[in-house]
Design a protein around this motif. Structure first.
Motif, PDB file in Angstrom:
ATOM      1  N   UNK A 147       0.883  -1.152  -0.012  1.00 23.76           N
ATOM      2  CA  UNK A 147       0.034   0.054   0.061  1.00 23.76           C
ATOM      3  C   UNK A 147       0.903   1.335  -0.069  1.00 23.76           C
ATOM      4  N   UNK A 148       1.922   1.384   0.661  1.00 22.99           N
ATOM      5  CA  UNK A 148       2.923   2.188   0.738  1.00 22.99           C
ATOM      6  C   UNK A 148       3.326   2.645  -0.680  1.00 22.99           C
ATOM      7  N   UNK A 149       3.717   1.583  -1.157  1.00 26.69           N
ATOM      8  CA  UNK A 149       4.440   1.658  -2.557  1.00 26.69           C
ATOM      9  C   UNK A 149       3.304   2.431  -3.491  1.00 26.69           C
ATOM     10  N   UNK A 150       2.296   1.821  -3.721  1.00 24.92           N
ATOM     11  CA  UNK A 150       1.428   2.597  -4.439  1.00 24.92           C
ATOM     12  C   UNK A 150       0.990   4.060  -3.930  1.00 24.92           C
ATOM     13  N   UNK A 151       0.993   4.395  -2.856  1.00 24.04           N
ATOM     14  CA  UNK A 151       0.600   5.768  -2.662  1.00 24.04           C
ATOM     15  C   UNK A 151       2.001   6.526  -2.900  1.00 24.04           C
ATOM     16  N   UNK A 152       3.085   6.159  -2.770  1.00 23.52           N
ATOM     17  CA  UNK A 152       4.493   6.853  -3.131  1.00 23.52           C
ATOM     18  C   UNK A 152       4.543   6.920  -4.506  1.00 23.52           C
ATOM     19  N   UNK A 153       4.147   6.041  -5.519  1.00 22.76           N
ATOM     20  CA  UNK A 153       4.166   6.219  -6.877  1.00 22.76           C
ATOM     21  C   UNK A 153       3.086   7.148  -7.183  1.00 22.76           C
ATOM     22  N   UNK A 154       1.857   7.431  -6.588  1.00 26.24           N
ATOM     23  CA  UNK A 154       0.967   8.353  -7.101  1.00 26.24           C
ATOM     24  C   UNK A 154       1.574   9.593  -6.735  1.00 26.24           C
ATOM     25  N   UNK A 155       2.252   9.877  -5.478  1.00 26.17           N
ATOM     26  CA  UNK A 155       2.722  11.022  -4.862  1.00 26.17           C
ATOM     27  C   UNK A 155       3.884  11.555  -6.071  1.00 26.17           C
ATOM     28  N   UNK A 156       4.698  10.596  -6.269  1.00 26.97           N
ATOM     29  CA  UNK A 156       5.968  11.049  -7.029  1.00 26.97           C
ATOM     30  C   UNK A 156       5.339  11.401  -8.652  1.00 26.97           C
ATOM     31  N   UNK A 157       4.309  10.565  -8.783  1.00 20.48           N
ATOM     32  CA  UNK A 157       4.007  10.974 -10.440  1.00 20.48           C
ATOM     33  C   UNK A 157       3.142  12.188 -10.359  1.00 20.48           C
ATOM     34  N   UNK A 158       2.398  12.551  -9.428  1.00 21.37           N
ATOM     35  CA  UNK A 158       1.971  13.909  -9.130  1.00 21.37           C
ATOM     36  C   UNK A 158       2.674  14.965  -9.306  1.00 21.37           C
ATOM     37  N   UNK A 159       4.003  14.926  -8.257  1.00 18.24           N
ATOM     38  CA  UNK A 159       5.092  16.239  -8.299  1.00 18.24           C
ATOM     39  C   UNK A 159       5.793  16.311  -9.650  1.00 18.24           C
ATOM     40  N   UNK A 160       6.004  14.996 -10.327  1.00 13.16           N
ATOM     41  CA  UNK A 160       6.555  15.150 -11.644  1.00 13.16           C
ATOM     42  C   UNK A 160       5.614  15.667 -12.672  1.00 13.16           C
ATOM     43  N   UNK A 161       4.350  15.400 -12.511  1.00  8.61           N
ATOM     44  CA  UNK A 161       3.489  15.983 -13.762  1.00  8.61           C
ATOM     45  C   UNK A 161       3.445  17.399 -13.452  1.00  8.61           C
ATOM     46  N   UNK A 162       3.407  17.947 -12.113  1.00  8.94           N
ATOM     47  CA  UNK A 162       3.294  19.514 -11.765  1.00  8.94           C
ATOM     48  C   UNK A 162       4.628  20.134 -12.456  1.00  8.94           C
ATOM     49  N   UNK A 179      -2.096  25.046 -17.425  1.00  3.12           N
ATOM     50  CA  UNK A 179      -1.263  23.940 -17.880  1.00  3.12           C
ATOM     51  C   UNK A 179      -1.217  22.785 -16.611  1.00  3.12           C
ATOM     52  N   UNK A 180      -1.011  23.133 -15.564  1.00  3.51           N
ATOM     53  CA  UNK A 180      -0.497  22.039 -14.494  1.00  3.51           C
ATOM     54  C   UNK A 180      -1.693  21.362 -14.195  1.00  3.51           C
ATOM     55  N   UNK A 181      -2.978  22.099 -13.693  1.00  2.00           N
ATOM     56  CA  UNK A 181      -4.038  21.441 -13.214  1.00  2.00           C
ATOM     57  C   UNK A 181      -4.519  20.377 -14.329  1.00  2.00           C
ATOM     58  N   UNK A 182      -4.791  20.828 -15.609  1.00  2.00           N
ATOM     59  CA  UNK A 182      -5.305  19.754 -16.376  1.00  2.00           C
ATOM     60  C   UNK A 182      -4.299  18.521 -16.685  1.00  2.00           C
ATOM     61  N   UNK A 183      -2.944  18.870 -16.734  1.00  2.00           N
ATOM     62  CA  UNK A 183      -1.971  17.755 -17.009  1.00  2.00           C
ATOM     63  C   UNK A 183      -2.085  16.744 -15.838  1.00  2.00           C
ATOM     64  N   UNK A 184      -2.047  17.340 -14.279  1.00  6.59           N
ATOM     65  CA  UNK A 184      -2.200  16.337 -13.219  1.00  6.59           C
ATOM     66  C   UNK A 184      -3.591  15.547 -12.983  1.00  6.59           C
ATOM     67  N   UNK A 185      -4.520  16.557 -13.645  1.00  6.71           N
ATOM     68  CA  UNK A 185      -5.981  15.806 -13.523  1.00  6.71           C
ATOM     69  C   UNK A 185      -5.871  14.429 -14.664  1.00  6.71           C
ATOM     70  N   UNK A 186      -5.474  14.657 -15.765  1.00  4.95           N
ATOM     71  CA  UNK A 186      -5.473  13.453 -16.741  1.00  4.95           C
ATOM     72  C   UNK A 186      -4.450  12.600 -16.218  1.00  4.95           C
ATOM     73  N   UNK A 187      -3.294  12.700 -15.525  1.00  2.00           N
ATOM     74  CA  UNK A 187      -2.573  11.698 -14.943  1.00  2.00           C
ATOM     75  C   UNK A 187      -3.175  10.960 -14.127  1.00  2.00           C
ATOM     76  N   UNK A 188      -3.741  11.487 -12.982  1.00  5.16           N
ATOM     77  CA  UNK A 188      -4.535  10.792 -12.156  1.00  5.16           C
ATOM     78  C   UNK A 188      -5.666  10.183 -12.639  1.00  5.16           C
TER      79      UNK A 188
END
Length: 208
Positions: A147-162, A179-188
């Motif tokens: 569970x921690x691994x999945x959470x860290x992946x989502x967090x890292x990807x979110x920061x990288x998308x921004x 630009x940032x909100x639409x890119x992050x939302x698309x990634x999520x």
């Protein structure tokens, strides 16, 4: 008292900002930004999909690396073919315009400088895809807890998308706030849909 006049350097900087043609960056910027976002979102979504049915970290990471290699090659080849087709069209158009007009050699040279570079676009796309793909791979590689691994992946990807969206917006002269909100939302959305659908298929006992 009269206000001080701006310095020569400030005037030059102001004129450069107004006159700079951001379209000159379009060839490599488009390929690089799209490649980075595709690598980040594609590999993260692929790893999240595997994570929905497999808790083993090794399986998730190996799947991510396979996606990295396949995706980088696919991006480079696709970008090369696309840009080469665009190059052929623009060269043909230049030849037609040259026969119809009597423009000087300088104008023709300027037009050639603006032509797309397929090799540059392909390399930028592949390298950017790999750069984006490395983010979720590093985030998942050293965490054993599922569970921690999945959470860290989502967090890292979110920061990288921004970060990628912000850099692309600044270099392209567009709004970072839009630009940032639409890119992050698309990634999520990509990660969530992949995780949910894979989980649904896995929970129904798909037999291979």
């Amino acid at each position: 008292m009269a206000a001080p006049n701006p310095s020569h350097a400030q005037k030059n900087q102001c004129n450069f900002s107004k006159d700079f043609d951001y379209s000159q960056r379009a060839q490599w910027l488009r390929a690089a930004v799209l490649g980075a976002n595709d690598g980040l979102v594609s590999i993260a979504s692929l790893m999240m999909g595997i994570g929905a049915v497999k808790e083993d970290a090794e399986v998730m990471v190996l799947t991510g690396f396979a996606g990295l290699f396949a995706g980088a090659c696919s991006m480079a080849i696709g970008e090369f073919v696309s840009m080469y087709s665009q190059l052929d069209i623009e060269i043909a158009q230049m030849k037609r315009e040259k026969r119809m007009t009597n423009n000087g050699q300088n104008e023709e040279e300027i037009q050639k400088e603006k032509l797309p570079n397929p090799f540059q676009a392909a390399l930028a796309s592949a390298l950017a895809f790999a750069l984006g793909a490395v983010v979720p791979l590093l985030a998942a590689a050293f965490i054993a807890n599922y569970k921690v691994r999945l959470g860290v992946v989502v967090a890292a990807v979110t920061l990288a998308l921004i970060a990628f969206a912000g850099v692309g917006a600044v270099l392209g002269g567009t709004s970072v706030a839009r630009s940032c909100p639409r890119v992050v939302l698309g990634g999520w959305m990509a990660m969530g849909i992949t995780f949910g659908l894979t989980k649904l298929i896995g929970s129904n006992g798909l037999q291979m």
